[in-house]
Design a protein around this motif. Structure first.
Motif: not given
Lengths: 226, 664, 248
Positions: B273-286
């Protein structure tokens, strides 16, 4: 016996003591209330004074009353000790106090209990002590033996506005104390289930409002009667 | 250096059984005298430490967290595969083996994968016995669901928190051994070097993160269960602390890094969402079971969405491109992860991305909601339901299936995914590559073992969903307790090592110097800023698709960045105190070297396979094109400051025929 | 948006701490921890000591983040960890007070970082099923009713963050301990050692110096996984009955 002492001194054991003594005091309050409501009879205090005589002379009741004194002391001492220990185990308190996660009563049981205790001192000094120390006038009904006229003493006391007010404060504190204590006692005993806990909570709320209210009627009635 | 994989002889399905019954053992009285160091307390490390402790070894276990329960295995959502065939749908050990080999695009070792499939059933038994609360049917038996890339239902799960429940099971087993004294736990200790004595791994240097003190630990053998290196990309679904340092320090001591370019990009993550982003969150494959992936057909529409002038709801059905369904009619939205990720990239590269940054595609549940709503209306006997009613009923069904995921999405993005399609984009998730290990899970450094994501062995070039948990636990519970005997059986006469030996002193001094060097730079840029820049280089040059030119350029950029790091990084505080910035700096320093090896490996592998997609090697339809003649091997890299050296282990397929993966 | 932060700073576990105020420029899409990242980058660029805070997975499951935001562990939203809290919950010029978890059994390490290994020792006292690897029977040999398994799961979702003890005015660990006890008690596998487990885990909890539960129930409000105090009642019940039914 060691296991039993270990049990009662464990964190849950200590809370169990609070719960059981609390429940005993809750039961006592009901009987006390029923007896005291006789103050509202218009019979010149006959039934109340006879009841008072019975309560102070019947050997079984006497036995129970010693238990009552003991439990009041135990509940108080244990409660204050838990409060002190808990304060030390919490360490520092937060700079910002939130009201969003618990009821005020639950957070202030020790304060409320102490208020109730002060009220008890006034209450017992006024009546119980005077009864015990033979400081009361005697009265006879229908030629029976002379008994202590506690009824007259009560009527005298509740003519004083400050006593009535101190009673009201004590009873409000008691109400809040009970609003947490009643259901809390069951929680400590582990009596909790989706099916009956709402009933316990409902009863607790009703009890913590109705019982202090009923007690409060007595001084108010007497004060305004005069 | 010849890489001997030590795969036992015999038919595939008998190798492991036969090996177990003929291998050398360590007698119980000797186990008590033998010490093993286990680094890491994720699924692999915790289960290994617990099991080795149960067997009677003296175990020292290390984690950098404040508690072993926080290892990143805890975040795995979907489930764990096992060839139990409880659903009677034709599953078997062989089928799980085959699916894994095929899913890995034929770049993993047959014998290891078959052993993994064999162990899978025991894992479920073990976990249930530990009290892992797997999902169950009304009758009380275990429930299963299906996952991407396979045609059976073999995934066991505990709502969306399977990794958590499995890790807590392993953590509990570990806690039991700690209480018994067979495992000594060192929390908040980070391994900063491997100590070798006479060529064998005999100990580690660890930094006590609370005090900053360097401590020496000796043992007969060292086991690494320290996870993958996905954080080389800075933005990934890995935890902030996940790092490659333990494995990288082993590489610096002579271990080989195998297939480092094989990284898995997961297709369904919440976009940046922006430059400050520190990590990404997974949405389950299901979610891909019911969600349909699409972008607008026209770039004009996409641009309008990017500018915020239109939303998904303004695009009529006929103007939407459900590109997975269009390109892969057989598997549709359920193609394997590498395929789905690449397709999303293609769509966004064409300018059809649907967020402000142009880097997102829609995952739309609207038609699933309608479909479920209609069927729910039928079963509950509502005749002629209104459209609103159908939607309401459908939303209830979807909430039951994916409620917690939808809630998580809304918490992070502030958008309601029931009303507006989710926006997703691929993100780095898992690394198939890792330390090179033989059949015994032993690296080329004798006495040094690597388990779970830290090794390279089982997933080839692409990992199937719900297989990481399986591998971590198989390695820890059922493989290493046996195979470590192959090394330790010859060590029963070796007395305990003293940490006063010169090798330990030397290693400690090296670490101290390394820290001093970094502390003394006192430059102007934060560690975080270097990590971000490294991540950007890696993503741009060695991300979802790669080409020779870009990789070469990437390598130069990394080398320049590394040089700049050692010139201008600023680490506040002191080395002899609690100092999270120093911890980060040491990790980033290792990533700066690891990244280069990944790029080299990607450059050297002139083919496209699994997660490694080289733009030069694709079919006319743009699909990955393997080169089996030249690249059916494991690339294992030996570190060298100027030119890392490549070693190869040929992969032999005796049981499976190599085919082109097709999901059309 | 511009925010004013009042943050607890404490150099070491023995040092005396105090509050420091800072101003940061945040974006509404940032998570709370990303906002702290911004602050730390700012501090580092001024060559100052950044604020130490614990964090790892940043998706609400590892249980590392441990701070009290305006008097509430994990901040103002229920069922949310600090890392899942986003800045859209705040507005321009808000002042936010950030403190470490205050629990006697969680000594402060530095700034907002506390030491929670007391929780590990409670688990070590018996929060497990004693089954060695390889001893298990087939997973489907003992059916467990779906609803019961789900209840066990609800208790097992505890992430061990310590918000319960932090929220408790008594610094009690009853919700944490009871969640583990009940997770195992609900399942047949956990029954064999149940009584012994209850006694030894409670004994360890007392030994660690946690306070006594007085049923304030702030813990269940602050628990990011919304674990119910029904577990505490069940632990009380199990503890009391175990005392009268075990031989030692």
């Amino acid at each position: 016996m060691k296991w039993f002492i270990n049990f009662l001194t464990s964190s849950i054991g200590k809370k169990l003591v609070m719960s059981l003594t609390g429940l005993f005091l809750i039961t006592f309050l009901i009987t006390h209330l029923i007896g005291n409501l006789q103050l509202l009879y218009n019979d010149g205090g006959e039934s109340f004074n006879k009841y008072a005589k019975f309560m102070t002379s019947n050997p079984l009741i006497k036995m129970i009353s010693y238990g009552l004194y003991f439990f009041i002391i135990l509940h108080t001492v244990q409660g204050l000790m838990l409060w002190f220990v808990n304060k030390s185990k919490k360490g520092t308190t937060y700079a910002v106090k939130t009201k969003d996660n618990a009821t005020w009563a639950a957070n202030n049981m020790a304060l409320l209990g102490t208020l109730v205790l002060f009220f008890l001192f006034i209450h017992m000094g006024d009546f119980w002590l005077k009864m015990k120390m033979d400081k009361l006038d005697m009265v006879t009904y229908d030629g029976g033996e002379a008994i202590k006229d506690l009824y007259a003493r009560v009527n005298m006391a509740f003519k004083e506005l400050w006593i009535v007010i101190s009673y009201l404060i004590g009873l409000v504190a008691l109400g809040f104390h009970l609003s947490h204590g009643f259901s809390s006692a069951f929680q400590t005993l582990g009596l909790r289930h989706k099916k009956y806990t709402p009933l316990i909570n409902g009863l607790g709320l009703a009890y913590s409002i109705l019982v202090p209210l009923a007690f409060a009627i007595i001084p108010l009635y007497i004060y305004f009667k005069n | 250096m010849a890489l001997e994989n030590k795969v036992p002889p015999g038919p595939l399905s008998e190798k492991w059984t036969k090996y177990k019954s003929t291998m050398n053992l360590v007698a119980p009285n000797n186990k008590r005298r033998i010490e093993v160091i286990v680094v890491g307390t994720g699924l692999a490390g915790a289960s290994a430490a617990a099991t080795l402790g149960e067997l009677g070894y003296q175990v020292k276990c290390f984690c950098f967290h404040d508690s072993p329960r926080r290892a990143h295995s805890i975040a795995a959502q979907g489930g764990i595969n096992a060839a139990k065939n409880y659903q009677n749908d034709g599953d078997s050990v062989y089928r799980l083996f085959y699916d894994t080999i095929k899913g890995g695009d034929y770049r993993s070792r047959e014998a290891n994968v078959h052993r993994l499939a064999e162990a899978s059933t025991e894992i479920i038994d073990q976990c249930v016995a530990q009290g892992v609360p797997f999902a169950r049917e009304y009758g009380g038996l275990l429930a299963n669901r299906s996952f991407g890339g396979v045609q059976v239902s073999r995934t066991f799960y505990a709502r969306g928190q399977t990794g958590q429940q499995l890790l807590l099971g392993a953590y509990q087993a570990l806690s039991r051994q700690i209480a018994k004294g067979t495992v000594k736990m060192y929390n908040r200790h980070e391994m900063l070097d491997l100590v070798k004595v006479d060529g064998k791994a005999r100990g580690i240097i660890a930094r006590n993160l609370l005090t900053g003190e360097l401590e020496r630990f000796a043992a007969h053998s060292v086991v690494l269960g320290t996870g993958g290196y996905g954080n080389v990309y800075y933005l990934s679904t890995n935890a902030m602390g996940s790092n490659v340092s333990a494995a990288w320090r082993a590489v610096r001591k002579g271990a080989l890094m195998a297939n480092p370019c094989f990284t898995q990009i997961h297709p369904t993550c919440i976009p940046v969402s922006g430059e400050y982003q520190s990590k990404l969150t997974l949405m389950s494959e299901s979610l891909r079971n019911d969600g349909r992936v699409w972008v607008p057909k026209s770039v004009a529409d996409a641009e309008a969405i990017q500018r915020g002038e239109k939303t998904a709801l303004d695009i009529p059905e006929e103007d939407r491109d459900y590109y997975l369904e269009r390109r892969y009619p057989a598997f549709g939205n359920l193609v394997p992860r590498d395929v789905a990720s690449r397709a999303a990239k293609v769509a966004c590269d064409e300018g059809k991305g649907v967020s402000k940054t142009g880097l997102a595609v829609y995952l739309d549940f609207a038609s699933a909601i309608i479909r479920y709503g209609k069927s729910e209306a039928l079963t509950t006997g509502i005749s002629n339901p209104t459209e609103a009613k159908i939607k309401e009923l459908g939303e209830e069904v979807v909430a039951k299936k994916y409620g917690n995921l939808f809630q998580m999405y809304e918490k992070i993005t502030g958008e309601n995914p029931y009303k507006m399609p989710m926006k997703i984009y691929p993100a780095v998730h898992y690394t198939m590559g890792g330390l090179w290990v033989d059949y015994n899970l032993e690296t080329n450094v004798p006495g040094l073992f690597a388990l779970g994501e830290a090794n390279f062995s089982d997933h080839g070039a692409n990992r199937l969903g719900a297989s990481a948990l399986m591998q971590g636990l198989a390695d820890g519970y059922f493989v290493i307790p046996y195979t470590i005997g192959s090394f330790l059986a010859n060590e029963i006469r070796t007395p305990a090592f003293s940490t006063d030996m010169p090798e330990f002193e030397q290693a400690e001094n090296d670490v101290a110097n390394r820290m001093e060097k970094i502390m003394n730079i006192q430059g102007d840029q934060s560690v975080e800023s270097f990590h971000r820049r490294l991540g950007k280089i890696m993503w741009d040059h060695c991300g979802m698709s790669r080409n020779a030119e870009g990789l070469k350029e990437g390598r130069q950029k990394i080398r320049a960045l590394r040089e700049e790091f050692y010139r201008d990084v600023f680490v506040p505080g002191r080395a002899d105190e609690f100092n999270p910035e120093l911890e980060k700096a040491l990790r980033v320093a290792d990533f700066l070297e690891m990244g280069e090896v990944m790029i080299l490996d990607a450059l050297e592998r002139n083919e496209s396979c699994g997660g490694h997609f080289r733009e030069e090697y694709k079919s006319e339809e743009g699909e990955a094109k393997r080169n089996d003649a030249d690249y059916t091997h494991v690339s294992a890299w030996e570190w060298d400051d100027t030119n890392p050296i490549l070693h190869k282990e040929a992969l032999e397929f005796e049981n499976v025929e190599l085919k082109t993966r097709s999901y059309k | 948006m511009k925010l004013h932060l009042k943050i607890w700073r404490q150099k070491t576990s023995t040092a005396t701490g105090s509050y420091e105020t800072h101003t940061v420029e945040a974006d509404e899409h940032m998570s709370f921890l990303e906002m702290l990242d911004v602050l730390n980058e700012q501090l580092i660029s001024e060559k100052k000591d950044p604020v130490a805070f614990e964090h790892d997975c940043r998706e609400g499951i590892c249980g590392a983040c441990s701070m009290v935001i305006d008097g509430r562990p994990h901040g103002p939203q229920n069922g949310t960890t600090t890392c899942q809290l986003h800045m859209r919950a705040y507005k321009e010029n808000d002042t936010i007070t950030i403190e470490p978890f205050r629990v006697g059994a969680f000594p402060v390490v530095k700034d907002l970082v506390v030491e929670r290994s007391s929780f590990d020792r409670i688990i070590q006292a018996g929060g497990y099923v004693s089954v060695n690897t390889g001893q298990a029977q087939d997973a489907n040999a003992t059916p467990i009713e779906g609803g019961i398994a789900a209840e066990a799961f609800d208790a097992a979702t505890c992430i061990g963050c310590g918000a319960c003890a932090a929220a408790c005015p008594n610094g009690s660990a009853m919700l944490f301990t009871s969640a583990k006890v009940n997770h195992l008690a609900k399942l047949p596998q956990g029954q064999v050692e149940h009584k012994k487990r209850v006694q030894s885990m409670v004994a360890q909890m007392d030994k660690e110096g946690f306070g006594f539960c007085s049923n304030v129930k702030a813990c269940e409000v602050e628990c990011p996984k919304e674990i119910s105090t029904e577990n505490i009642a069940a632990l009380n019940r199990a503890y009391i009955s175990s005392m009268f039914t075990t031989s030692d």
